[in-house]
Design a protein around this motif. Structure first.
Motif: not given
Length: 404
Positions: A315-318, A320-321, A313, A351
């Motif tokens: 950044n914060r958008h990654q 969950d992935t 991860a 993150r």
């Protein structure tokens, strides 16, 4: 034209000043009422709240989304060469709190935000330095910083790097050159945990190696005596080498980097770990997910599995992935372990919080109907300190668990 030493005031949007009252060092562009797009990269700025009250002092990079890095919360402290020299000296002194200087050893000498020098990372390998600038604005003082590092750490060679991705985000040219040194083209030898290791400061990851895991290597090795060990994402063999030294029956290393695997093999020979007194070792180049799946389909079994994957991860958008990737990786590892087997599992994704990581392991146990009993819940070596005001510096998780 020279950049002015006089700080330029920039205001924050309403109610955006609270993180900086708590001394967080990063000011993103979206928090600013005045963006400073017309300022030079490296210009010192005074951060003001929306009402015009002084908050902190930092340095701006108009080409970066991380627009301002803050370096002092005292209006009486100037940002100049003298400040950087004092911060370097303080960081080096901080390392001596946990042990004497080892001229043949390795350590992280400067750890960015944790040493109040956001955007600068320095690793020392014996008498060579790997320097990584992650803030374009810090390059304004590059010469003074490197001169003082060479003197303070008695370095014969210095390698400066800024990777292509960071350079793009910071809007500057990539860095990668030997500034000083004799015969610095080959691998640099250093000692760690009683082993002689080598690092390639030209082509290695980040500033060359992964020093943050060195005490985790040693802690995990205490559990490996007599065990058949699978070391996944082994890089240059940090976990596996010490497992052999501490009596592992065998070590199988998996990594996608051929140069890293070659370094692991050379380190085994260099330290005599291929002799009759030690277990068998083998290395294969493969994708970690594909190889774990293959081993599971072949009904292979190991007494211990070590997982030390790269950051999932960025950044914060990654997040969950990343958690899905950790769950898949750890699930396949658990499937290879008999009852009583040892799982050493790591995450260097800042993150992904420690709570998130432990909850992921809880879910793995639930899905696989296995009990995971945590023996140790570890972080980085103390030369990678954590800044309380910057939670992002608490990035490394290392869990040692027994699987029933």
């Amino acid at each position: 034209m020279a950049i002015s030493d006089i700080p330029v005031p920039l205001r924050l949007k309403p109610s955006r000043h609270f993180p900086f009252l708590a001394r967080h060092p990063w000011v993103h562009a979206h928090a600013l009422a005045e963006l400073g797009d017309d300022l030079d990269c490296g210009q010192v700025v005074d951060l003001l709240d929306f009402e015009g009250n002084w908050v902190a002092r930092g340095v701006i990079n108009p080409k970066s989304r991380l627009r301002i890095r803050l370096y002092t919360f005292d209006a009486n402290i100037d940002i100049n060469e003298s400040l950087w020299r004092s911060r370097i000296d303080a960081a080096i002194a901080r390392r001596r709190l946990t042990g004497p200087f080892d001229p043949e050893g390795a350590e992280r000498a400067i750890f960015s935000e944790s040493d109040l020098m956001s955007g600068l990372i320095v690793d020392r390998y014996a008498d060579c330095l790997g320097v990584q600038f992650t803030a374009g604005a810090m390059l304004r003082w590059q010469g003074a910083i490197l001169d003082h590092l060479r003197t303070a750490l008695s370095a014969r060679s210095v390698m400066v790097r800024m990777d292509e991705k960071t350079s793009k985000h910071e809007g500057v040219e990539p860095q990668g050159q030997w500034l000083e040194g004799a015969n610095a083209d080959g691998p640099v030898l250093y000692t760690q945990n009683g082993l002689q290791l080598a690092v390639d400061l030209h082509e290695g990851q980040k500033t060359g190696g992964y020093l943050d895991q060195r005490l985790n290597h040693l802690a995990a090795a205490q559990y490996m005596s007599g065990r058949n060990v699978l070391d996944v994402c082994c890089y240059n063999g940090g976990f596996g080498l010490l497992a052999l030294k501490h009596g592992a029956a065998s070590v199988t290393g998996i990594d996608s980097s051929a140069p890293a695997l070659e370094q692991a093999k050379l380190s085994i020979a260099r330290n005599g770990l291929d002799g009759e007194a030690f277990g068998q070792s083998s290395f294969r180049m493969a994708d970690c997910f594909a190889e774990l799946k293959k081993l599971g389909e072949e009904a292979q079994s190991f007494d211990a599995v070590i997982l030390d994957p790269p950051r999932f991860a960025g950044n914060r958008h990654q997040v969950d992935t990343a958690l899905r990737a950790y769950r898949r990786l750890n699930s396949m590892a658990v499937d290879l372990l008999p009852p009583g087997g040892v799982l050493v599992t790591c995450s260097c994704s800042g993150r992904v919080s420690r709570t998130d990581f432990l909850n992921m392991l809880l879910d793995v146990g639930r899905r696989r109907r296995r009990d995971l009993i945590m023996l140790e819940n570890r972080g980085p070596a103390p030369d990678h300190p954590i800044a309380i005001s910057c939670p992002e510096t608490d990035y490394l998780k290392c869990v040692i668990a027994q699987v029933e």
